[in-house]
Design a protein around this motif. Structure first.
Motif, PDB file in Angstrom:
ATOM      1  N   ARG A   3       0.848  -1.191   0.000  1.00  0.00           N
ATOM      2  CA  ARG A   3       0.000   0.000   0.000  1.00  0.00           C
ATOM      3  C   ARG A   3       0.887   1.246   0.000  1.00  0.00           C
ATOM      4  O   ARG A   3       1.741   1.401   0.862  1.00  0.00           O
ATOM      5  CB  ARG A   3      -0.926  -0.017   1.198  1.00  0.00           C
ATOM      6  CG  ARG A   3      -1.850  -1.258   1.145  1.00  0.00           C
ATOM      7  CD  ARG A   3      -2.870  -1.292   2.235  1.00  0.00           C
ATOM      8  NE  ARG A   3      -3.930  -0.316   2.129  1.00  0.00           N
ATOM      9  CZ  ARG A   3      -4.941  -0.351   1.260  1.00  0.00           C
ATOM     10  NH1 ARG A   3      -5.003  -1.330   0.389  1.00  0.00           N
ATOM     11  NH2 ARG A   3      -5.870   0.559   1.262  1.00  0.00           N
ATOM     12  N   VAL A   4       0.684   2.096  -0.989  1.00  0.00           N
ATOM     13  CA  VAL A   4       1.498   3.298  -1.122  1.00  0.00           C
ATOM     14  C   VAL A   4       0.614   4.545  -0.958  1.00  0.00           C
ATOM     15  O   VAL A   4      -0.526   4.568  -1.417  1.00  0.00           O
ATOM     16  CB  VAL A   4       2.229   3.352  -2.483  1.00  0.00           C
ATOM     17  CG1 VAL A   4       3.243   2.235  -2.588  1.00  0.00           C
ATOM     18  CG2 VAL A   4       1.259   3.270  -3.628  1.00  0.00           C
ATOM     19  N   PRO A   5       1.132   5.575  -0.306  1.00  0.00           N
ATOM     20  CA  PRO A   5       0.318   6.779  -0.103  1.00  0.00           C
ATOM     21  C   PRO A   5       0.226   7.622  -1.368  1.00  0.00           C
ATOM     22  O   PRO A   5       1.179   7.713  -2.138  1.00  0.00           O
ATOM     23  CB  PRO A   5       1.054   7.523   1.009  1.00  0.00           C
ATOM     24  CG  PRO A   5       2.465   7.078   0.885  1.00  0.00           C
ATOM     25  CD  PRO A   5       2.424   5.665   0.373  1.00  0.00           C
ATOM     26  N   MET A   6      -0.926   8.219  -1.558  1.00  0.00           N
ATOM     27  CA  MET A   6      -1.163   9.161  -2.655  1.00  0.00           C
ATOM     28  C   MET A   6      -1.848  10.392  -2.070  1.00  0.00           C
ATOM     29  O   MET A   6      -2.611  10.284  -1.110  1.00  0.00           O
ATOM     30  CB  MET A   6      -2.082   8.557  -3.722  1.00  0.00           C
ATOM     31  CG  MET A   6      -1.553   7.306  -4.349  1.00  0.00           C
ATOM     32  SD  MET A   6      -0.261   7.675  -5.496  1.00  0.00           S
ATOM     33  CE  MET A   6      -0.516   6.425  -6.689  1.00  0.00           C
ATOM     34  N   LEU A   7      -1.576  11.536  -2.634  1.00  0.00           N
ATOM     35  CA  LEU A   7      -2.212  12.774  -2.221  1.00  0.00           C
ATOM     36  C   LEU A   7      -3.384  13.045  -3.150  1.00  0.00           C
ATOM     37  O   LEU A   7      -3.202  13.161  -4.360  1.00  0.00           O
ATOM     38  CB  LEU A   7      -1.212  13.937  -2.280  1.00  0.00           C
ATOM     39  CG  LEU A   7      -1.750  15.303  -1.868  1.00  0.00           C
ATOM     40  CD1 LEU A   7      -1.978  15.339  -0.365  1.00  0.00           C
ATOM     41  CD2 LEU A   7      -0.795  16.393  -2.280  1.00  0.00           C
ATOM     42  N   GLU A   8      -4.581  13.102  -2.588  1.00  0.00           N
ATOM     43  CA  GLU A   8      -5.782  13.376  -3.374  1.00  0.00           C
ATOM     44  C   GLU A   8      -6.240  14.798  -3.101  1.00  0.00           C
ATOM     45  O   GLU A   8      -6.329  15.216  -1.947  1.00  0.00           O
ATOM     46  CB  GLU A   8      -6.919  12.428  -2.986  1.00  0.00           C
ATOM     47  CG  GLU A   8      -6.774  11.035  -3.480  1.00  0.00           C
ATOM     48  CD  GLU A   8      -8.026  10.202  -3.231  1.00  0.00           C
ATOM     49  OE1 GLU A   8      -8.973  10.697  -2.580  1.00  0.00           O
ATOM     50  OE2 GLU A   8      -8.053   9.057  -3.695  1.00  0.00           O
ATOM     51  N   MET A   9      -6.538  15.521  -4.170  1.00  0.00           N
ATOM     52  CA  MET A   9      -7.069  16.880  -4.055  1.00  0.00           C
ATOM     53  C   MET A   9      -8.356  16.968  -4.867  1.00  0.00           C
ATOM     54  O   MET A   9      -8.357  16.643  -6.056  1.00  0.00           O
ATOM     55  CB  MET A   9      -6.081  17.918  -4.583  1.00  0.00           C
ATOM     56  CG  MET A   9      -4.804  18.020  -3.812  1.00  0.00           C
ATOM     57  SD  MET A   9      -3.657  19.216  -4.518  1.00  0.00           S
ATOM     58  CE  MET A   9      -4.538  20.725  -4.245  1.00  0.00           C
ATOM     59  N   ASP A  10      -9.433  17.386  -4.225  1.00  0.00           N
ATOM     60  CA  ASP A  10     -10.672  17.708  -4.924  1.00  0.00           C
ATOM     61  C   ASP A  10     -10.734  19.217  -5.041  1.00  0.00           C
ATOM     62  O   ASP A  10     -10.658  19.924  -4.019  1.00  0.00           O
ATOM     63  CB  ASP A  10     -11.892  17.211  -4.147  1.00  0.00           C
ATOM     64  CG  ASP A  10     -12.150  15.740  -4.335  1.00  0.00           C
ATOM     65  OD1 ASP A  10     -12.017  15.276  -5.474  1.00  0.00           O
ATOM     66  OD2 ASP A  10     -12.481  15.057  -3.354  1.00  0.00           O
TER      67      ASP A  10
END
Length: 161
Positions: free
Chosen positions: A113-120
């Motif tokens: 599991r790798v972190p991702m930055l989500e922006m709405d």
């Protein structure tokens, strides 16, 4: 005399009023060098025309990825009042009130599991949100560190936390 504050806590000091994140240049150079190595390998392959073709296509693929990564530098940056991101279509800039949500999410990739930055984000006058996802390759650092910097800058809406 004006002295500009600088964040000296990292290996790459940046001005406090602006921070930038991008794919590391050594990685871009490694991709371009790998493309040259594959072209040399294709030239030296005399007996296998299909293999030569495939290696040449792989070299072109590496050069395209390197070119895109170099073109989209910096990938994400923030200053006092806006967050901007560079995409293939150009630079998109968003004000604080146009950011709906920012969070880090762990996605499964290659067995971990790798972190991702989500922006709405939502432009003024638009009804739909746009989801933009940045990974470690895009940012050149851990997405959680970028989230923390955006939070310190006041860009993470209260609903996101």
């Amino acid at each position: 005399m004006w002295i500009k504050p600088v964040d000296n806590l990292s290996d790459d000091p940046q001005g406090v009023d602006e921070q930038r994140w991008a794919t590391p240049m050594p990685a871009v150079f490694a991709l371009a060098f790998g493309g040259f190595a594959l072209v040399i390998a294709a030239i030296l392959t005399d007996t296998d025309p299909a293999g030569r073709f495939l290696v040449t296509v792989a070299a072109l693929g590496l050069w395209i990825i390197a070119g895109l990564a170099a073109y989209q530098r910096p990938r994400l940056w923030m200053n006092d009042s806006t967050v901007s991101m560079k995409r293939l279509t150009g630079v998109q800039t968003y004000r604080r009130e146009e950011i709906v949500r920012i969070k880090t999410v762990k996605y499964p990739r290659l067995g971990r599991r790798v972190p991702m930055l989500e922006m709405d984000v939502r432009r003024a006058g638009e009804d739909d949100d746009r989801l933009v996802i940045f990974g470690r390759w895009d940012l050149g650092t851990n997405p959680q560190d970028v989230y923390d910097a955006l939070e310190r800058g006041g860009f993470v809406p209260e609903a996101s936390q």
